[in-house]
Design a protein around this motif. Structure first.
Motif, PDB file in Angstrom:
ATOM      1  N   LYS A 356      44.685  47.413  40.062  1.00  0.00           N
ATOM      2  CA  LYS A 356      45.424  46.165  40.265  1.00  0.00           C
ATOM      3  C   LYS A 356      44.383  45.065  40.425  1.00  0.00           C
ATOM      4  O   LYS A 356      43.487  45.153  41.270  1.00  0.00           O
ATOM      5  CB  LYS A 356      46.305  46.231  41.520  1.00  0.00           C
ATOM      6  N   ALA A 357      44.492  44.036  39.606  1.00  0.00           N
ATOM      7  CA  ALA A 357      43.476  42.987  39.550  1.00  0.00           C
ATOM      8  C   ALA A 357      43.187  42.412  40.935  1.00  0.00           C
ATOM      9  O   ALA A 357      44.089  42.336  41.784  1.00  0.00           O
ATOM     10  CB  ALA A 357      43.933  41.872  38.611  1.00  0.00           C
ATOM     11  N   PRO A 358      41.931  41.980  41.179  1.00  0.00           N
ATOM     12  CA  PRO A 358      41.595  41.389  42.477  1.00  0.00           C
ATOM     13  C   PRO A 358      42.468  40.165  42.746  1.00  0.00           C
ATOM     14  O   PRO A 358      42.808  39.398  41.836  1.00  0.00           O
ATOM     15  CB  PRO A 358      40.121  41.015  42.338  1.00  0.00           C
ATOM     16  N   PHE A 359      42.829  39.979  44.028  1.00  0.00           N
ATOM     17  CA  PHE A 359      43.808  38.954  44.385  1.00  0.00           C
ATOM     18  C   PHE A 359      43.606  38.534  45.828  1.00  0.00           C
ATOM     19  O   PHE A 359      42.872  39.155  46.588  1.00  0.00           O
ATOM     20  CB  PHE A 359      45.225  39.512  44.219  1.00  0.00           C
ATOM     21  N   LEU A 467      47.647  41.389  32.228  1.00  0.00           N
ATOM     22  CA  LEU A 467      48.108  40.396  33.199  1.00  0.00           C
ATOM     23  C   LEU A 467      47.674  40.699  34.625  1.00  0.00           C
ATOM     24  O   LEU A 467      46.931  39.944  35.243  1.00  0.00           O
ATOM     25  CB  LEU A 467      49.636  40.298  33.115  1.00  0.00           C
ATOM     26  N   LEU A 468      48.160  41.803  35.180  1.00  0.00           N
ATOM     27  CA  LEU A 468      47.967  42.109  36.596  1.00  0.00           C
ATOM     28  C   LEU A 468      47.508  43.548  36.802  1.00  0.00           C
ATOM     29  O   LEU A 468      46.620  43.816  37.615  1.00  0.00           O
ATOM     30  CB  LEU A 468      49.284  41.867  37.345  1.00  0.00           C
ATOM     31  N   LEU A 469      48.129  44.457  36.057  1.00  0.00           N
ATOM     32  CA  LEU A 469      47.799  45.873  36.137  1.00  0.00           C
ATOM     33  C   LEU A 469      46.907  46.240  34.978  1.00  0.00           C
ATOM     34  O   LEU A 469      47.283  46.078  33.808  1.00  0.00           O
ATOM     35  CB  LEU A 469      49.089  46.710  36.129  1.00  0.00           C
ATOM     36  N   LEU A 470      45.715  46.704  35.272  1.00  0.00           N
ATOM     37  CA  LEU A 470      44.682  46.900  34.262  1.00  0.00           C
ATOM     38  C   LEU A 470      44.533  48.377  33.940  1.00  0.00           C
ATOM     39  O   LEU A 470      44.223  49.182  34.833  1.00  0.00           O
ATOM     40  CB  LEU A 470      43.361  46.324  34.744  1.00  0.00           C
ATOM     41  N   SER A 471      44.751  48.737  32.702  1.00  0.00           N
ATOM     42  CA  SER A 471      44.645  50.136  32.299  1.00  0.00           C
ATOM     43  C   SER A 471      43.187  50.559  32.293  1.00  0.00           C
ATOM     44  O   SER A 471      42.286  49.740  32.067  1.00  0.00           O
ATOM     45  CB  SER A 471      45.275  50.344  30.926  1.00  0.00           C
ATOM     46  N   PRO A 472      42.898  51.836  32.524  1.00  0.00           N
ATOM     47  CA  PRO A 472      41.502  52.287  32.669  1.00  0.00           C
ATOM     48  C   PRO A 472      40.646  51.990  31.466  1.00  0.00           C
ATOM     49  O   PRO A 472      39.476  51.610  31.613  1.00  0.00           O
ATOM     50  CB  PRO A 472      41.650  53.798  32.878  1.00  0.00           C
TER      51      PRO A 472
END
Length: 478
Positions: A356-359, A467-472
């Motif tokens: 999950k992208a840094p936030f 967008l927000l969830l980054l696949s490996p």
């Protein structure tokens, strides 16, 4: 005239002094609570066994809980177990991690709309046997079915109970916002029982084991250990007169001889009036479709408030990446009662090694509880220092304070979690991804801020298209 002016001046001086003292207390209360140099993954520090279940407590004196002004516990209710009616001084959100059950929330002044006739089939064991209730009619307020994945919202001071009518253990985690404006006591979670003798079971245990609480530690994590029910403090004669019952019944209200604890075993299935579960689910879906997630103040009155919503339904997800996972948010736009509680929740699922992208969260603290798998989290404070870099296992908790930056990555088996937030519309700002802080800056600002060439700054801005969830595979290639 002079005396009136003098009196008015004295009153204004007194008012100003009291106001300044109140503001000073408010400012001093959270002072330094969030100057955290290290955050740890937390597990329950204490447990209280009852006849039909156990409640596990996280230590409310932990600095991360003190910073956020929250508390956390977990109920494990055995089949046929009843968590006795009680109310709490702070609003709460409960998540049904496992199992199913029934719960009632007693809203003051609302009518008992569930009513039986003289021949009424009740849900439970008697219904399955075809038996019919003969005698006085029963009336009570609405009861609701609980299923795995439900989030239940209960306002401060509202009495409630839970019954496990399933065949497996019911596990419910409970989040309390003790700094909420609805709590005008101190910042401790205080539970007021309406029945039983919660301390009775604890007194039996004290001779068998030593509690984990250290000497001098507060009672915040043990609110049931020294608790009797509220009727215990009243005079028996007053109770008998108030309820128009005999003395023996009034003494049973006090529960002084009750040794079952706060979760009791129901000998036969609880006989309550409720619609079939399938019908209730249909009504829930129809209401959701009509309201469209919005409230104009007329759809729901106090007595018809919707107090539970399932956050596990994949079709309700807000963010989906088939290669990475999904995120479902439950805020006051979807679940209007949260506006009153000033709380919200997030259900997250990441596939193995997905990120999950840094936030950072603009307006809320964020408590994360892992329900499945492992989740590595890194948390950074305002000084750019790492205050947490560890793996959360199933059943562990960590608090991400407001504005602290964080990043999450699932383990080899993936991960699922539930987050509770201290704002009904928690706003998240992403640091990476297709919609993020860096993506929103002009290229020259990025280039000068990070001492990059314009070409490298463009790559930094536009390389990540998810967008927000980054696949490996998106970050393993880099």
């Amino acid at each position: 005239m002079a005396s009136k002016a003098s009196l008015l001046l004295s009153f204004l001086l007194l008012f100003s002094t009291c106001l300044a003292h109140h503001q000073q207390q408010q400012q001093q209360l959270p002072q330094n609570q969030c100057q955290i140099g290290r955050i740890d993954a937390l597990e329950p520090s204490d447990r209280i066994q009852a006849e039909a279940g156990v409640t596990e407590f996280w230590n409310a004196d932990e600095k991360q809980f003190q910073c956020a002004g929250v508390e956390f516990l977990r109920h494990r209710i055995q089949p046929g177990g009843l968590l006795l009616p009680s109310y709490v001084n702070a609003p709460l959100l409960s998540f049904i991690e496992k199992g199913r059950g029934v719960h009632g929330v007693i809203l003051p002044g609302c009518p008992e709309t569930y009513e039986s006739s003289q021949e009424q089939q009740f849900s439970g064991q008697s219904e399955r046997r075809g038996q019919k209730f003969q005698g006085l009619q029963d009336r009570h307020q609405k009861v609701r079915n609980l299923n795995q994945g439900d989030v239940v919202a209960i306002p401060a001071g509202t009495a409630h109970w839970i019954y496990n009518d399933g065949e497996t253990e019911l596990v419910a985690v409970v989040f309390f916002d003790t700094q909420n404006s609805a709590n005008q006591l101190d910042q401790n979670h205080r539970r007021f029982f309406l029945a039983g003798n919660p301390q009775g079971q604890s007194e039996q245990q004290q001779g068998q084991r030593q509690p984990r609480r250290q000497q001098g530690q507060s009672q915040q994590e043990q609110p049931y250990r020294n608790a009797g029910n509220i009727f215990n403090g009243f005079d028996v004669e007053f109770l008998a007169e108030a309820f128009n019952v005999n003395r023996e019944t009034a003494e049973k209200l006090q529960g002084q001889r009750d040794q079952r604890g706060h979760i009791v075993n129901v000998e036969q299935d609880l006989q309550i009036i409720r619609p079939p579960q399938t019908r209730e689910q249909q009504e829930r879906e129809q209401q959701g479709g009509r309201q469209g997630g919005r409230s104009n103040g007329f759809e729901e009155t106090i007595c018809s408030l919707k107090l539970s919503e399932n956050i596990d339904n994949p079709t309700h997800a807000d963010f989906v990446n088939p290669q990475a996972g999904r995120i479902s948010n439950l805020n006051s736009f979807k679940f209007p009662v949260l506006r009153q509680l000033q709380l919200s929740a997030e259900r997250g699922e990441l596939h193995p090694n997905a990120i999950k992208a840094p936030f950072w969260t603009l307006n809320a603290h964020n408590l994360v509880y892992v329900t499945d798998g492992t989740l590595r989290i890194q948390i950074v404070n305002n000084a750019g220092e790492s205050v947490f870099d560890d793996e959360l296992r199933e059943g562990q908790v960590v608090v991400i304070p407001q504005n602290f930056a964080a990043i999450k990555r699932a383990g080899e088996q993936g991960s699922r979690w539930i987050s509770f937030k201290t704002n009904d519309n928690a706003m998240v700002a992403n640091l990476a991804g297709r919609v993020s802080a860096l993506k929103s800056m002009p290229v020259d600002v990025v280039a000068n801020a990070y001492q990059l060439s314009r070409n490298d700054a463009q790559k930094l801005k536009f390389s990540q298209q998810e967008l927000l969830l980054l696949s490996p595979n998106t970050y393993s290639r880099s």
